[in-house]
Design an enzyme around this catalytic site. Structure first.
Site, mmCIF file in Angstrom:
data_model
loop_
_atom_site.group_PDB
_atom_site.id
_atom_site.type_symbol
_atom_site.label_atom_id
_atom_site.label_comp_id
_atom_site.label_asym_id
_atom_site.label_seq_id
_atom_site.Cartn_x
_atom_site.Cartn_y
_atom_site.Cartn_z
ATOM 1 N N GLY A 13 46.977 31.600 42.111
ATOM 2 C CA GLY A 13 46.816 31.836 41.429
ATOM 3 C C GLY A 13 47.604 33.468 41.374
ATOM 4 O O GLY A 13 48.699 33.075 41.962
ATOM 5 N N TYR A 46 43.480 31.020 33.509
ATOM 6 C CA TYR A 46 42.330 30.967 32.265
ATOM 7 C C TYR A 46 41.390 32.897 31.737
ATOM 8 O O TYR A 46 41.121 31.904 30.878
ATOM 9 C CB TYR A 46 41.118 30.014 32.908
ATOM 10 C CG TYR A 46 41.637 28.532 32.596
ATOM 11 C CD1 TYR A 46 41.503 27.511 31.278
ATOM 12 C CD2 TYR A 46 42.055 27.966 33.731
ATOM 13 C CE1 TYR A 46 42.062 26.568 31.435
ATOM 14 C CE2 TYR A 46 42.254 26.445 33.986
ATOM 15 C CZ TYR A 46 42.180 25.502 33.094
ATOM 16 O OH TYR A 46 42.591 24.523 32.760
ATOM 17 N N ALA A 47 42.097 33.118 32.377
ATOM 18 C CA ALA A 47 41.671 34.937 32.370
ATOM 19 C C ALA A 47 41.656 35.152 30.524
ATOM 20 O O ALA A 47 43.085 34.435 30.476
ATOM 21 C CB ALA A 47 41.936 35.652 33.100
ATOM 22 N N GLY A 49 40.735 38.925 28.761
ATOM 23 C CA GLY A 49 40.400 40.002 28.484
ATOM 24 C C GLY A 49 41.817 40.069 28.800
ATOM 25 O O GLY A 49 42.015 41.053 28.081
ATOM 26 N N GLY A 50 42.054 40.528 30.245
ATOM 27 C CA GLY A 50 42.848 41.391 30.414
ATOM 28 C C GLY A 50 42.753 42.372 32.040
ATOM 29 O O GLY A 50 42.285 41.574 32.736
ATOM 30 N N GLU A 116 36.423 46.757 27.402
ATOM 31 C CA GLU A 116 35.587 45.772 27.903
ATOM 32 C C GLU A 116 33.775 46.574 28.009
ATOM 33 O O GLU A 116 34.085 47.757 28.566
ATOM 34 C CB GLU A 116 35.819 44.527 28.926
ATOM 35 C CG GLU A 116 36.490 43.707 28.573
ATOM 36 C CD GLU A 116 37.585 42.655 29.163
ATOM 37 O OE1 GLU A 116 36.190 41.974 29.357
ATOM 38 O OE2 GLU A 116 38.775 42.508 29.218
ATOM 39 N N ASP A 222 37.096 26.457 47.819
ATOM 40 C CA ASP A 222 38.350 25.999 49.415
ATOM 41 C C ASP A 222 38.009 27.161 51.058
ATOM 42 O O ASP A 222 37.488 26.413 51.966
ATOM 43 C CB ASP A 222 38.989 24.692 49.319
ATOM 44 C CG ASP A 222 38.882 23.854 47.839
ATOM 45 O OD1 ASP A 222 36.892 23.071 48.221
ATOM 46 O OD2 ASP A 222 39.983 24.170 46.849
ATOM 47 N N HIS A 243 28.630 35.432 33.074
ATOM 48 C CA HIS A 243 29.770 35.356 32.145
ATOM 49 C C HIS A 243 28.510 35.274 31.132
ATOM 50 O O HIS A 243 28.027 34.208 30.898
ATOM 51 C CB HIS A 243 31.218 34.741 31.643
ATOM 52 C CG HIS A 243 31.578 35.675 31.099
ATOM 53 N ND1 HIS A 243 31.508 36.345 29.667
ATOM 54 C CD2 HIS A 243 32.714 36.681 31.610
ATOM 55 C CE1 HIS A 243 32.334 36.758 28.807
ATOM 56 N NE2 HIS A 243 33.092 36.793 29.779
ATOM 57 N N ARG A 289 27.572 43.286 32.778
ATOM 58 C CA ARG A 289 27.869 41.837 32.205
ATOM 59 C C ARG A 289 25.986 40.751 33.227
ATOM 60 O O ARG A 289 26.030 40.370 32.333
ATOM 61 C CB ARG A 289 28.786 40.898 33.260
ATOM 62 C CG ARG A 289 30.444 40.563 32.370
ATOM 63 C CD ARG A 289 30.553 39.902 32.963
ATOM 64 N NE ARG A 289 31.678 40.392 32.840
ATOM 65 C CZ ARG A 289 33.429 39.615 32.920
ATOM 66 N NH1 ARG A 289 33.293 39.446 33.964
ATOM 67 N NH2 ARG A 289 34.389 40.179 32.484
ATOM 68 N N HIS A 352 31.100 32.452 36.883
ATOM 69 C CA HIS A 352 32.059 33.010 36.242
ATOM 70 C C HIS A 352 33.024 33.754 37.658
ATOM 71 O O HIS A 352 33.870 33.151 37.197
ATOM 72 C CB HIS A 352 31.993 34.507 35.180
ATOM 73 C CG HIS A 352 33.676 34.870 34.386
ATOM 74 N ND1 HIS A 352 34.546 34.119 34.357
ATOM 75 C CD2 HIS A 352 33.648 36.035 34.462
ATOM 76 C CE1 HIS A 352 35.248 35.071 33.314
ATOM 77 N NE2 HIS A 352 34.932 36.286 34.054
ATOM 78 N N ARG A 387 30.277 42.491 39.361
ATOM 79 C CA ARG A 387 31.987 42.977 39.296
ATOM 80 C C ARG A 387 32.375 44.035 37.693
ATOM 81 O O ARG A 387 31.633 43.211 36.530
ATOM 82 C CB ARG A 387 32.992 41.986 39.020
ATOM 83 C CG ARG A 387 34.708 42.439 39.109
ATOM 84 C CD ARG A 387 35.400 41.186 39.656
ATOM 85 N NE ARG A 387 35.216 39.782 38.213
ATOM 86 C CZ ARG A 387 35.576 39.740 37.334
ATOM 87 N NH1 ARG A 387 36.627 40.700 36.420
ATOM 88 N NH2 ARG A 387 35.267 38.947 36.094
ATOM 89 N N SER A 392 39.028 42.114 38.916
ATOM 90 C CA SER A 392 39.327 41.084 39.379
ATOM 91 C C SER A 392 40.912 40.594 39.289
ATOM 92 O O SER A 392 42.067 40.408 40.267
ATOM 93 C CB SER A 392 38.555 39.746 39.227
ATOM 94 O OG SER A 392 38.798 38.961 37.469
ATOM 95 N N LEU A 393 42.052 40.513 38.482
ATOM 96 C CA LEU A 393 43.148 40.231 38.636
ATOM 97 C C LEU A 393 43.985 41.402 39.050
ATOM 98 O O LEU A 393 44.500 41.508 39.788
ATOM 99 C CB LEU A 393 43.788 40.096 37.247
ATOM 100 C CG LEU A 393 43.580 39.333 35.833
ATOM 101 C CD1 LEU A 393 43.571 39.135 34.721
ATOM 102 C CD2 LEU A 393 44.095 37.688 36.963
HETATM 103 C C1 SIN Z 1 36.787 38.120 29.694
HETATM 104 O O1 SIN Z 1 37.879 38.240 29.390
HETATM 105 O O2 SIN Z 1 35.503 38.505 29.451
HETATM 106 C C2 SIN Z 1 36.897 37.891 31.352
HETATM 107 C C3 SIN Z 1 37.443 39.874 32.198
HETATM 108 C C4 SIN Z 1 36.501 39.016 33.858
HETATM 109 O O3 SIN Z 1 36.095 38.481 33.620
HETATM 110 O O4 SIN Z 1 36.861 39.910 34.138
#
Ligand code: SIN
Length: 520
Positions: A13, A46-47, A49-50, A116, A222, A243, A289, A352, A387, A392-393
């Protein structure tokens, strides 16, 4: 087979590939492995949002405050400061300037920032709702240009440590250190004894331990399980982030409905048509969240419905047409018979993100010598008890760079002589044939136990029951593991039961409801 390299990175990732890029550019001999048959089967991919990024006029203090507020001030202050200081600019330097990644632009050709929940500003860069797959592809292309070896279908089994594995008894009396990893070649069944001077775990999250999740099936935690067996410190394991909005659909599972829909105006209503978020928070639909997930869960209970509705069709005011701005969500829902430009989306909360993990410092170093952990498998303390969206990214990106710098600047080789005392993987004398039915039954049992007793709302009684049930499954799974012919599935199952136990134990020991750990 025995192999020797400088740095072994497990996971492909954002964290794993970024570290590989920096290390390769620093002249180190790196190999990246993934248990999957394709490199892009990662949570990153799979992310939607950004990623938080630097924007003219945004204040570092505001970002810090938003992270602390979402994290209930349970965060590691040093990690928050470092993240706010170095993270946002790194997105521009690394992705835009170095990798030439494209992000969505406004009609004036400027970067388009979205909002967000719990952010005090629009500071999230995105590529429509495909941010994850765009970043994943950029990283893969760049890594390919550097000819970084990436071994697919290679499942890490256990970390090699001097204390656990050496045949030289003098090693038992030395400080514990990681010397490599036993890795299964899924296709041939061979186990490689991989010696590495440094090992980086970038194996991602563990959402698949829960019955409902936005994560792919590969998210079995893992890295944490391996680090735990090797003796590394694990922290904050009770903090599983749910989430609020995963698609509720008979056939389409594990599909995220990005929080950026609420950032762009979408509102939640229950099955009676009521917009209920003001009953739960003055921030309404843009509350953190954990608050929104619990509100939905409560509202579902009150109305006796299995889902609530998210209405973007009535509220979207963006410049980019809805179908284009959220093209992935639009397309996927349409394939499931739902037009989001006309109708509200049925949603449920789902596991999530794992806010806990392998305890690491500001350079990604774990408590074990030579072992680093970055991205979701690690716990820098940045997220505290919950979070902030789209952090996270960036955490994966930043800590990958910090770990790679730490490794390349202080690189020391393990004396070759010592590797000679590490034996190859020992197979059981008699192997039992693998029964997929037993395996899938064990998985279901774990997922249901975690969802019901260690989920969005926990009780002491429920956690007690989870401990007892997991204990029972552990015995069964461990004895099966000892005699089974080794494959990826059985390795994942063993990791899952270890991780589920770690989470439930941590939840049992924290009686304080805080952030995403809520005990009634
Ligand atoms: C989302 O797009 O809702 C996920 C973004 C995230 O988990 O930070």
């Amino acid at each position: 087979m025995r192999k020797k390299i400088d740095v072994l990175i497990i996971g492909t990732g954002i964290a794993g590939l970024t570290a590989a890029i920096y290390l390769k550019e620093a002249g180190l001999d790196v190999v990246v492995t993934t248990k999957e048959s394709s490199i892009e089967e990662t949570n990153t991919n799979y992310a939607q949002g950004g990623i938080i990024a630097w924007k003219e006029g945004d204040k570092r203090d505001n970002l810090e405050q938003d992270i602390l507020k979402a994290g209930c001030n349970y965060n590691n202050l040093e990690a928050v400061k470092l993240f706010a200081m170095e993270g946002p600019q790194l997105v521009l330097d690394f992705f835009i300037d170095k990798l030439k990644t494209q992000f969505t632009q406004t009609s004036e050709g400027k970067l388009d920032y979205t909002e967000e929940a719990a952010h005090s500003d629009r500071r999230v860069l995105h590529f429509a709702d495909h941010t994850g797959d765009v970043l994943q592809k950029s990283l893969q292309d760049y890594a390919a240009g550097l000819q970084i070896p990436i071994l697919t279908n290679h499942t890490a089994i256990d970390l090699i440590t001097n204390n656990h594995h050496s045949d030289d008894c003098q090693e038992f009396y030395k400080q514990r250190e990681v010397m490599g990893c036993y890795v299964l070649d899924n296709l041939t069944g061979d186990v490689i004894t991989f010696f590495a001077d440094k090992v980086i775990l970038a194996t991602g999250g563990l959402g698949n331990l829960y019955q409902h999740t936005t994560n792919p099936a590969s998210a079995t935690g893992d890295g944490m399980s391996m680090a735990y067996r090797a003796g590394a410190d694990i922290i904050n394991a009770e903090f599983i982030q749910f989430h609020p909005t995963a698609l509720y659909h008979r056939e389409i599972k594990r599909f995220l409905i990005s929080e950026s829909l609420r950032g762009e105006g979408a509102k939640l209503r229950d099955s009676t048509g009521r917009y209920f978020m003001e009953d739960y928070s003055p921030m309404k639909d843009l509350a953190p969240r954990d608050v929104v997930a619990r509100a939905i869960y409560n509202q579902m209970g009150k109305t006796g419905s299995e889902y609530v509705l998210l209405d973007i069709a009535s509220f979207y005011k963006g410049e980019i047409p809805l179908k284009k701005r959220f093209s992935k969500i639009y397309q996927t829902c349409l394939e499931g018979g739902l037009d989001i430009t006309k109708k509200p989306i049925p949603i449920v909360p789902a596991a999530h993100y794992f806010c806990g993990g392998i305890k690491v410092d500001l350079a990604g170093r774990s408590s074990l010598k030579n072992l680093y952990a970055i991205g979701e498998v690690s716990c820098t303390g940045l997220h505290g008890a919950n979070r902030l969206a789209s952090s996270s990214l960036l955490e994966g990106l930043l800590w990958a760079k910090l770990a790679a710098e730490d490794i390349s600047q202080n690189f020391e080789k393990i004396e070759q002589q010592r590797n000679k005392f590490i034996p190859d993987w020992k197979r059981p004398n008699e192997v039992e044939e693998f029964d997929p039915l037993l395996l899938s039954q064990d998985w279901k049992a774990i997922q249901l136990t975690m969802w019901n007793y260690a989920g969005i709302i926990r009780t002491n009684k429920g956690l007690e029951r989870a401990r007892a049930d997991l204990n029972y499954y552990s015995h069964r799974i461990f004895s099966f593991y000892k005699t089974a012919r080794l494959n990826k599935d059985i390795i994942e199952l063993r990791n899952a039961i270890v991780n589920a136990t770690i989470i439930v134990n941590a939840a049992t020991h924290n009686s304080q409801s805080i952030g995403c750990h809520f005990v009634k």
